[in-house]
Motif scaffolding. Sequence first.
Motif, PDB file in Angstrom:
ATOM      1  N   TYR A   1       0.828  -1.210   0.000  1.00  0.00           N
ATOM      2  CA  TYR A   1       0.000   0.000   0.000  1.00  0.00           C
ATOM      3  C   TYR A   1       0.858   1.255   0.000  1.00  0.00           C
ATOM      4  O   TYR A   1       0.425   2.307  -0.493  1.00  0.00           O
ATOM      5  CB  TYR A   1      -0.932  -0.016   1.215  1.00  0.00           C
ATOM      6  N   LEU A   2       2.081   1.174   0.541  1.00  0.00           N
ATOM      7  CA  LEU A   2       2.955   2.338   0.622  1.00  0.00           C
ATOM      8  C   LEU A   2       3.632   2.657  -0.702  1.00  0.00           C
ATOM      9  O   LEU A   2       4.221   3.723  -0.848  1.00  0.00           O
ATOM     10  CB  LEU A   2       4.024   2.113   1.705  1.00  0.00           C
ATOM     11  N   ALA A   3       3.583   1.745  -1.654  1.00  0.00           N
ATOM     12  CA  ALA A   3       4.210   1.993  -2.952  1.00  0.00           C
ATOM     13  C   ALA A   3       3.449   3.080  -3.706  1.00  0.00           C
ATOM     14  O   ALA A   3       2.211   3.096  -3.712  1.00  0.00           O
ATOM     15  CB  ALA A   3       4.241   0.708  -3.776  1.00  0.00           C
ATOM     16  N   PRO A   4       4.151   4.028  -4.345  1.00  0.00           N
ATOM     17  CA  PRO A   4       3.459   5.044  -5.157  1.00  0.00           C
ATOM     18  C   PRO A   4       2.620   4.386  -6.243  1.00  0.00           C
ATOM     19  O   PRO A   4       3.011   3.349  -6.793  1.00  0.00           O
ATOM     20  CB  PRO A   4       4.618   5.863  -5.745  1.00  0.00           C
ATOM     21  N   PRO A   5       1.477   4.961  -6.578  1.00  0.00           N
ATOM     22  CA  PRO A   5       0.589   4.321  -7.567  1.00  0.00           C
ATOM     23  C   PRO A   5       1.257   4.040  -8.906  1.00  0.00           C
ATOM     24  O   PRO A   5       1.051   2.973  -9.498  1.00  0.00           O
ATOM     25  CB  PRO A   5      -0.558   5.325  -7.701  1.00  0.00           C
ATOM     26  N   VAL A   6       2.063   4.983  -9.391  1.00  0.00           N
ATOM     27  CA  VAL A   6       2.700   4.775 -10.694  1.00  0.00           C
ATOM     28  C   VAL A   6       3.713   3.639 -10.614  1.00  0.00           C
ATOM     29  O   VAL A   6       3.748   2.744 -11.471  1.00  0.00           O
ATOM     30  CB  VAL A   6       3.370   6.077 -11.168  1.00  0.00           C
ATOM     31  N   ALA A   7       4.556   3.652  -9.564  1.00  0.00           N
ATOM     32  CA  ALA A   7       5.560   2.592  -9.424  1.00  0.00           C
ATOM     33  C   ALA A   7       4.901   1.227  -9.245  1.00  0.00           C
ATOM     34  O   ALA A   7       5.352   0.226  -9.827  1.00  0.00           O
ATOM     35  CB  ALA A   7       6.475   2.900  -8.238  1.00  0.00           C
ATOM     36  N   ALA A   8       3.831   1.167  -8.444  1.00  0.00           N
ATOM     37  CA  ALA A   8       3.137  -0.098  -8.239  1.00  0.00           C
ATOM     38  C   ALA A   8       2.525  -0.607  -9.544  1.00  0.00           C
ATOM     39  O   ALA A   8       2.575  -1.806  -9.843  1.00  0.00           O
ATOM     40  CB  ALA A   8       2.058   0.068  -7.176  1.00  0.00           C
ATOM     41  N   THR A   9       1.963   0.296 -10.336  1.00  0.00           N
ATOM     42  CA  THR A   9       1.363  -0.118 -11.602  1.00  0.00           C
ATOM     43  C   THR A   9       2.421  -0.602 -12.584  1.00  0.00           C
ATOM     44  O   THR A   9       2.221  -1.607 -13.290  1.00  0.00           O
ATOM     45  CB  THR A   9       0.576   1.051 -12.218  1.00  0.00           C
ATOM     46  N   VAL A  10       3.556   0.090 -12.636  1.00  0.00           N
ATOM     47  CA  VAL A  10       4.644  -0.342 -13.522  1.00  0.00           C
ATOM     48  C   VAL A  10       5.115  -1.743 -13.147  1.00  0.00           C
ATOM     49  O   VAL A  10       5.308  -2.614 -14.013  1.00  0.00           O
ATOM     50  CB  VAL A  10       5.805   0.665 -13.467  1.00  0.00           C
ATOM     51  N   ALA A  11       5.302  -1.977 -11.845  1.00  0.00           N
ATOM     52  CA  ALA A  11       5.743  -3.302 -11.394  1.00  0.00           C
ATOM     53  C   ALA A  11       4.703  -4.365 -11.722  1.00  0.00           C
ATOM     54  O   ALA A  11       5.046  -5.477 -12.150  1.00  0.00           O
ATOM     55  CB  ALA A  11       6.017  -3.269  -9.887  1.00  0.00           C
ATOM     56  N   PHE A  12       3.435  -4.034 -11.559  1.00  0.00           N
ATOM     57  CA  PHE A  12       2.379  -5.019 -11.797  1.00  0.00           C
ATOM     58  C   PHE A  12       2.252  -5.337 -13.279  1.00  0.00           C
ATOM     59  O   PHE A  12       2.031  -6.500 -13.660  1.00  0.00           O
ATOM     60  CB  PHE A  12       1.049  -4.491 -11.247  1.00  0.00           C
ATOM     61  N   VAL A  13       2.380  -4.327 -14.137  1.00  0.00           N
ATOM     62  CA  VAL A  13       2.331  -4.584 -15.577  1.00  0.00           C
ATOM     63  C   VAL A  13       3.502  -5.465 -15.995  1.00  0.00           C
ATOM     64  O   VAL A  13       3.367  -6.355 -16.852  1.00  0.00           O
ATOM     65  CB  VAL A  13       2.332  -3.253 -16.359  1.00  0.00           C
ATOM     66  N   PHE A  14       4.669  -5.262 -15.378  1.00  0.00           N
ATOM     67  CA  PHE A  14       5.816  -6.117 -15.673  1.00  0.00           C
ATOM     68  C   PHE A  14       5.557  -7.552 -15.218  1.00  0.00           C
ATOM     69  O   PHE A  14       5.854  -8.515 -15.944  1.00  0.00           O
ATOM     70  CB  PHE A  14       7.061  -5.567 -14.981  1.00  0.00           C
TER      71      PHE A  14
END
Length: 318
Positions: free
Chosen positions: A123-136
């Motif tokens: 939850y602490l991950a920034p939304p953009v960084a979390a989305t980039v990681a999830f898309v990867f």
Amino acid sequence: MAATLSPAPELRRKHRRERLRILGFLSPWLVGFSVFFGYPLIATVYFSFMHYNQIEQPAFVGLRNWKYVLTQMPLFGPALWNTLWLVAVMVALRVAFGLGVGLLITRIKSGAGFFRTAFYLPYLAPPVAATVAFVFLLNPASGPVNEILGAVGIRGPEWFNDPAWAKPSLVLLSLWGIGDLMVIFMAALLDVPKEQYEAAELDGAGAWGKFRYVTWPSITPIVLFAVVTGVVQTMQYYTQALVAGKLASGVSIGPGSVIQPGYPDHSTLTVPQLIYSLGFQNFNTGAACALSLVLFAIAMAVTTLLMRKRAGLLPADD
């Protein structure tokens, strides 16, 4: 007679001083509300009846912007459907998953701190960084998730590249960052009196009976809070859907580039993305304001419906 009437002016002055004191305490909130909500709302209503491209002076056009948004905008239907779909599915699953994780962590005897930290950290991950990681992770060609599925003989889906799987992939992303609801539900569960569980156990109630007749009535206000705030947040869903669509499309993003949101096939297009596209890419501020008010009205209607006691989340008064 004069002596009996003299306290009246003094009493009025006292009430006036009390009102001014209360107004002084409320003034920071009133200023913030007026500047950050009242004025923007009034300006949005004003510009919704204007033709305004952020360069020329606004020109009154009546209901033309509203007619365009409600009857002529080609992507309004898909964007509204995607937004309402995310509200219904994402909010329900987040509340259920957050409550389930909270129940699990409050029940385990050892390792609660580790699991609480493990579930809260995403939850602490920034939304953009979390989305980039999830898309990867969900990349259909080289992502580790599909590689693991392929190793056990399962062909993984296309995830963000498939219109049928794009919105469920966003839901999985939201469930990954469930830490906020987990903490809220844990606090509510730990606040339930243990005496009620003991009384229910003496009456022969099992695990389901204790949850139904003790836990659920005690945490119902927190569930309602989670649902209402979840609906409001999901109505404004923008960053994750936009970033996921752009990354999955493989289009390079650079200065001055204009990319239409909603990849693939407008399956991740939400109303906030459409508002941004209208206002800041097409410079149609009037239509963007009208669409913003439509979204605001829908959010208010859904929130009002949820706040009613007969919605089922709160017991009706006797």
